[in-house]
Design a protein around this motif. Structure first.
Motif, PDB file in Angstrom:
ATOM      1  N   ASP A 254       0.838  -1.209   0.000  1.00 53.64           N
ATOM      2  CA  ASP A 254       0.000   0.000   0.000  1.00 53.64           C
ATOM      3  C   ASP A 254       0.870   1.254   0.000  1.00 53.64           C
ATOM      4  O   ASP A 254       0.632   2.201  -0.757  1.00 53.64           O
ATOM      5  CB  ASP A 254      -0.915   0.016   1.230  1.00 53.64           C
ATOM      6  N   TYR A 255       1.883   1.256   0.863  1.00 52.22           N
ATOM      7  CA  TYR A 255       2.782   2.410   0.930  1.00 52.22           C
ATOM      8  C   TYR A 255       3.550   2.573  -0.381  1.00 52.22           C
ATOM      9  O   TYR A 255       3.704   3.688  -0.887  1.00 52.22           O
ATOM     10  CB  TYR A 255       3.765   2.243   2.083  1.00 52.22           C
ATOM     11  N   GLN A 256       4.044   1.485  -0.920  1.00 54.09           N
ATOM     12  CA  GLN A 256       4.838   1.546  -2.151  1.00 54.09           C
ATOM     13  C   GLN A 256       3.997   2.031  -3.324  1.00 54.09           C
ATOM     14  O   GLN A 256       4.462   2.835  -4.151  1.00 54.09           O
ATOM     15  CB  GLN A 256       5.442   0.179  -2.443  1.00 54.09           C
ATOM     16  N   ASN A 257       2.758   1.572  -3.411  1.00 53.60           N
ATOM     17  CA  ASN A 257       1.873   2.015  -4.499  1.00 53.60           C
ATOM     18  C   ASN A 257       1.577   3.503  -4.380  1.00 53.60           C
ATOM     19  O   ASN A 257       1.567   4.232  -5.379  1.00 53.60           O
ATOM     20  CB  ASN A 257       0.574   1.212  -4.483  1.00 53.60           C
ATOM     21  N   PHE A 258       1.319   3.958  -3.148  1.00 55.22           N
ATOM     22  CA  PHE A 258       1.057   5.376  -2.941  1.00 55.22           C
ATOM     23  C   PHE A 258       2.286   6.206  -3.318  1.00 55.22           C
ATOM     24  O   PHE A 258       2.168   7.251  -3.985  1.00 55.22           O
ATOM     25  CB  PHE A 258       0.678   5.627  -1.483  1.00 55.22           C
ATOM     26  N   TYR A 259       3.448   5.748  -2.898  1.00 56.51           N
ATOM     27  CA  TYR A 259       4.697   6.460  -3.212  1.00 56.51           C
ATOM     28  C   TYR A 259       4.923   6.529  -4.720  1.00 56.51           C
ATOM     29  O   TYR A 259       5.236   7.594  -5.261  1.00 56.51           O
ATOM     30  CB  TYR A 259       5.848   5.742  -2.522  1.00 56.51           C
ATOM     31  N   ARG A 260       4.757   5.420  -5.388  1.00 56.61           N
ATOM     32  CA  ARG A 260       4.972   5.377  -6.843  1.00 56.61           C
ATOM     33  C   ARG A 260       3.979   6.279  -7.569  1.00 56.61           C
ATOM     34  O   ARG A 260       4.348   7.057  -8.444  1.00 56.61           O
ATOM     35  CB  ARG A 260       4.831   3.944  -7.343  1.00 56.61           C
ATOM     36  N   ASP A 261       2.707   6.209  -7.171  1.00 55.47           N
ATOM     37  CA  ASP A 261       1.664   6.948  -7.884  1.00 55.47           C
ATOM     38  C   ASP A 261       1.741   8.446  -7.651  1.00 55.47           C
ATOM     39  O   ASP A 261       1.329   9.239  -8.506  1.00 55.47           O
ATOM     40  CB  ASP A 261       0.276   6.442  -7.470  1.00 55.47           C
ATOM     41  N   ASN A 262       2.260   8.857  -6.490  1.00 57.64           N
ATOM     42  CA  ASN A 262       2.270  10.279  -6.158  1.00 57.64           C
ATOM     43  C   ASN A 262       3.612  10.961  -6.379  1.00 57.64           C
ATOM     44  O   ASN A 262       3.666  12.182  -6.541  1.00 57.64           O
ATOM     45  CB  ASN A 262       1.839  10.483  -4.705  1.00 57.64           C
ATOM     46  N   PHE A 263       4.696  10.180  -6.375  1.00 57.06           N
ATOM     47  CA  PHE A 263       6.021  10.789  -6.504  1.00 57.06           C
ATOM     48  C   PHE A 263       6.813  10.220  -7.677  1.00 57.06           C
ATOM     49  O   PHE A 263       7.975  10.573  -7.868  1.00 57.06           O
ATOM     50  CB  PHE A 263       6.786  10.628  -5.190  1.00 57.06           C
ATOM     51  N   TYR A 264       6.173   9.348  -8.443  1.00 55.45           N
ATOM     52  CA  TYR A 264       6.697   8.889  -9.744  1.00 55.45           C
ATOM     53  C   TYR A 264       8.105   8.298  -9.642  1.00 55.45           C
ATOM     54  O   TYR A 264       8.948   8.541 -10.483  1.00 55.45           O
ATOM     55  CB  TYR A 264       6.660  10.041 -10.758  1.00 55.45           C
ATOM     56  N   ASP A 265       8.317   7.546  -8.590  1.00 57.77           N
ATOM     57  CA  ASP A 265       9.583   6.840  -8.409  1.00 57.77           C
ATOM     58  C   ASP A 265       9.266   5.352  -8.402  1.00 57.77           C
ATOM     59  O   ASP A 265       8.519   4.867  -7.551  1.00 57.77           O
ATOM     60  CB  ASP A 265      10.233   7.250  -7.083  1.00 57.77           C
ATOM     61  N   PHE A 266       9.824   4.617  -9.351  1.00 62.70           N
ATOM     62  CA  PHE A 266       9.478   3.208  -9.478  1.00 62.70           C
ATOM     63  C   PHE A 266      10.395   2.304  -8.661  1.00 62.70           C
ATOM     64  O   PHE A 266      10.226   1.095  -8.651  1.00 62.70           O
ATOM     65  CB  PHE A 266       9.498   2.803 -10.958  1.00 62.70           C
ATOM     66  N   GLU A 267      11.362   2.895  -7.963  1.00 61.32           N
ATOM     67  CA  GLU A 267      12.150   2.136  -7.006  1.00 61.32           C
ATOM     68  C   GLU A 267      11.545   2.349  -5.627  1.00 61.32           C
ATOM     69  O   GLU A 267      11.279   3.482  -5.223  1.00 61.32           O
ATOM     70  CB  GLU A 267      13.607   2.599  -7.024  1.00 61.32           C
ATOM     71  N   LYS A 268      11.304   1.275  -4.908  1.00 63.77           N
ATOM     72  CA  LYS A 268      10.626   1.407  -3.622  1.00 63.77           C
ATOM     73  C   LYS A 268      11.481   2.219  -2.651  1.00 63.77           C
ATOM     74  O   LYS A 268      12.716   2.180  -2.697  1.00 63.77           O
ATOM     75  CB  LYS A 268      10.293   0.035  -3.046  1.00 63.77           C
ATOM     76  N   PRO A 269      10.831   2.961  -1.764  1.00 64.98           N
ATOM     77  CA  PRO A 269      11.589   3.807  -0.830  1.00 64.98           C
ATOM     78  C   PRO A 269      12.352   2.967   0.179  1.00 64.98           C
ATOM     79  O   PRO A 269      11.952   1.844   0.515  1.00 64.98           O
ATOM     80  CB  PRO A 269      10.496   4.634  -0.141  1.00 64.98           C
ATOM     81  N   LEU A 270      13.459   3.520   0.676  1.00 69.02           N
ATOM     82  CA  LEU A 270      14.229   2.828   1.704  1.00 69.02           C
ATOM     83  C   LEU A 270      13.508   2.836   3.051  1.00 69.02           C
ATOM     84  O   LEU A 270      13.627   1.901   3.840  1.00 69.02           O
ATOM     85  CB  LEU A 270      15.597   3.503   1.872  1.00 69.02           C
TER      86      LEU A 270
END
Length: 626
Positions: A254-270
């Protein structure tokens, strides 16, 4: 009914609303949807006080209806509505806020959030419309009224009919021009984008009839599919912000999808930081530490900051005041209802609440990074490789104001195992009797490790930190001490200065050392003997605050004016090269002078520094070989 004039310097003030207060014309949709949400909130609040009022959330929503043929956009809600008097007060008087009055009358409640405060958001509609019509029916009344205006000349109110209580606002969009395309606000993709950007987390559904395609049924199963268009009601907003959910309800995905969709980074956050505070200033925050810097992070074009929401409505896309520069890599958002906004809700007023949130976030980010450093060292080292420069610049900037706050986050490779070490770890494993933190600067770890002074320090049992970035020495000069231990460069620290043998040899060879110092002129500040250089015949150290590496960095900057370190030439008193110098000094002083110059240039090359006169170096080398 005769046209009425606005009650407050209408033309001048309305012109100000349209042309000055709002930066972007698209803000009008955010404002009108926020007003519709307020109307639904008010009805919900009344239902809490009066059991005879039934608030069925499933049947309460906001609807957009674009009509390209009529060139109108309608925003409709089934909220509390307005009667004739309220239309007169709220829309006939610019900057009269019905939401603010409602909030004041019910200030003891904490059950409902009212977004609107200033009563000017409605007038943003005139940025895109040359005529605005408002139909409204007060909840509990059978009477409805229509308010319409073409701008600063005034408005009219007359009775009308409405099937349900609520408010319906219709914007008659301006004609397109070379500069402005008002018609885009009737396009489905544009409306979807604006809802997603500004109003995605309004708690009520925002609906719109949209056109979709489906295969048309045919009797011939082998025929090419034929598609037909059809209309379907679609909800444009997600309504429930992820950051308002409990962490236990959310998965890593859920967090990774939100991060990708809102900040356009396809590498998961650390690292994901999901936090909130309830108190004098309440807020929710969802922060992400990326694995890699954005492509433009180290450019002037990069703009740091967090998304700022109030009650789920986007106020600023990049609020720089929420993050210090050195944490500018953090992405995420803050949502708070306790912020003092300016009249347009586009810019935040600089106030105590904002500073409190920023201070809390700064501490939270640091603590999460320290936790990663302690418990997930490999991940932290990956983070540090990506973002060490802003952390170091943060320690140096503003005259070191943040140096102590950041000092435990920085790490350096060292002579022990070639791995990263924190300053705290260095201190904890210092041998007894060591009173300083030793370091050496150079281009790479490999080159630093081969420096004569580093070899000498390691032989004495000292661990040496390796400084390979141009900012490193400047940071340490600013920090000065850590845990009451001073930082000392091995190139500036004479590890054999107190040796009695060296002192005796210096006294015996004082004439030779004086001759060499005089022959080298302003190239050196001093000439010394050493017995810790191992296999190296000579080495360059420095006196004073400017090291050789700092000299190189400063002179690489635009406008540099010949910054120069005070060099010290150290001779290995046990090396055969020094024996040759002594013989030359007795037999051929000119040859001694050339050999000393040659050895000085060799020491400069060992330090990774340029020699001043390559031609003289070559000539001296050839002459001495002959």
């Amino acid at each position: 009914m005769a046209k009425k004039k606005f009650k407050s310097e209408s033309k001048r003030l309305l012109d100000l609303m349209i042309n000055s207060i709002y930066t972007h014309k698209e803000i009008f949709l955010r404002e009108l949807i926020s007003n519709a949400s307020d109307a639904l909130d008010k009805l919900y609040y009344l239902s809490l006080k009066d059991e005879n009022i039934v608030f069925d959330r499933e049947n309460f929503y906001i609807r957009l209806t674009p009509d390209k043929e009529a060139r109108t956009l309608t925003i409709c809600d089934r909220g509390i509505g307005m009667d004739q008097q309220e239309l007169e007060q709220n829309l006939g008087t610019i900057a009269k806020s019905g939401s603010l009055a409602f909030k004041s009358e019910n200030e003891t409640t904490e059950d409902v959030d009212i977004i609107g405060q200033f009563g000017v958001g409605f007038y943003s509609a005139f940025m895109v419309a040359d005529k605005v019509t408002v139909k409204s029916r007060k909840f509990g009344s059978d009477d409805a009224f229509c308010w319409y205006s073409e701008g600063a000349d005034g408005y009219e109110i007359e009775p009308c009919t409405m099937e349900n209580p609520g408010t319906e606002i219709t914007l008659h969009l301006k004609e397109d021009s070379e500069e402005e395309n008002y018609g885009e606000f009737l396009e489905e993709f544009k409306l979807r984008g604006l809802i997603r950007k500004y109003s995605d987390y309004i708690k009520y559904p925002i609906k719109m009839m949209v056109t979709k395609q489906r295969p048309k049924e045919t009797e011939d199963k082998d025929a090419e599919p034929v598609f037909e268009s059809y209309q379907e009601d679609d909800t444009l907003n997600s309504m429930v912000p992820i950051w308002r959910k409990n962490r236990s309800e959310l998965s890593d995905e859920d967090y990774q999808n939100f991060y990708r969709d809102n900040f356009y980074d396809f590498e998961k956050p650390l690292k994901v930081i999901h936090t909130g505070v309830d108190g004098a200033v309440s807020y929710k925050a969802l922060l992400f530490i990326p694995a890699q810097p954005p492509y433009d992070y180290f450019t002037k074009e990069f703009k740091r900051g967090l998304k700022l929401y109030t009650n789920g409505v986007l106020i600023m896309d990049k609020c720089e005041d929420l993050l210090p520069d050195y944490f500018g890599f953090v992405r995420g958002l803050v949502d708070s209802a306790d912020l003092s906004l300016n009249i347009s809700r586009e810019i935040l007023q600089h106030d105590r609440q904002l500073k409190t949130i920023a201070a809390n976030l700064k501490k939270k980010i640091k603590n999460e990074l320290l936790s990663m450093q302690k418990n997930s060292r490999e991940e932290y080292e990956k983070f540090y490789d990506a973002f060490k420069r802003p952390l170091k610049f943060g320690m140096y900037a503003n005259y070191g104001a943040e140096k102590e706050f950041l000092q435990d986050l920085v790490m350096f490779h060292s002579s022990r195992e070639g791995k990263y070490v924190t300053l705290k770890e260095y201190i904890e494993r210092m041998p007894e009797g060591q009173n300083s933190i030793y370091y050496a600067a150079g281009e790479t770890d490999e080159l630093i490790a081969r420096l004569p002074q580093v070899e000498a320090a390691v032989d004495k049992g000292f661990e040496v930190l390796y400084f390979t970035e141009d900012v490193d020495e400047f940071v340490i000069k600013m920090l000065s001490k850590y845990a009451d231990k001073e930082f000392k460069s091995v190139s500036a620290e004479d590890l054999s200065a107190d040796d009695e043998v060296v002192k005796a040899a210096t006294e015996v060879n004082k004439d030779l050392l004086g001759f060499i110092k005089e022959s080298l002129g302003d190239k050196v500040a001093d000439v010394k003997l050493s017995n810790v250089l191992k296999s190296h015949p000579v080495a360059i150290s420095n006196q004073g605050e400017i090291s050789l590496e700092m000299e190189r960095v400063l002179n690489s900057m635009p406008g540099a004016d010949g910054v120069k370190a005070q060099r010290v030439l150290e001779f290995n008193m046990e090396h055969k090269a020094f024996e040759q110098l002594k013989q030359m000094f007795e037999s051929d002083k000119e040859k001694c002078k050339k050999f000393a110059s040659l050895l000085f240039d060799c020491a400069m090359l060992t330090e990774g520094m340029k020699i001043e006169d390559p031609v003289a170096f070559t000539a001296n080398l050839c002459d001495l070989q002959g």
